[in-house]
Design a protein around this motif. Structure first.
Motif: not given
Length: 110
Positions: A73-74, A78-80, A92-96, A98-99
């Motif tokens: 998640x982190x 922050x961006x991989x 990714x945004x929080x919804x993405x 979680x998905x």
């Protein structure tokens, strides 16, 4: 209303709530799969079977052998970013997030 009727209504409500949650989970898993297919499948095996197209890219179904999938998640927030040129930057945004986590958790094999 009889006690039996109340019990039946409670059971029906619990079933509908569970079905709604299961439907939401299925949607999240499908959205997560679409995201990893679009952003990760060029290098990683993203299903429960198959080899990764890039030999050094771990199959996503085995990620939990190294660390908890939720630990991503982190990194996703922050961006991989990696030091090798084959891996694209991905945020990714929080919804993405979680998905993606829901999808990854759904395909893990021991």
């Amino acid at each position: 209303m009889t006690a039996r009727q109340r019990l039946m209504l409670l059971a029906l409500g619990a079933t509908l709530t569970t079905s709604g949650a299961a439907a939401e989970d299925a949607v999240a898993v499908a959205e997560g799969r679409a995201l990893v297919e679009a952003n990760c499948s060029r290098c990683h095996a993203i299903d429960r079977t198959g080899d990764s197209p890039h030999p050094q890219a771990p199959p996503f179904r085995t990620l939990s052998r190294q660390y908890p999938v939720s630990a991503l998640q982190e990194a996703l927030a922050e961006g991989i970013m990696t030091g090798h040129p084959d891996m694209p930057e991905f945020t990714a945004d929080p919804v993405q997030i979680a998905a993606i986590i829901a999808y990854l958790e759904s395909i893990q094999i021991p």
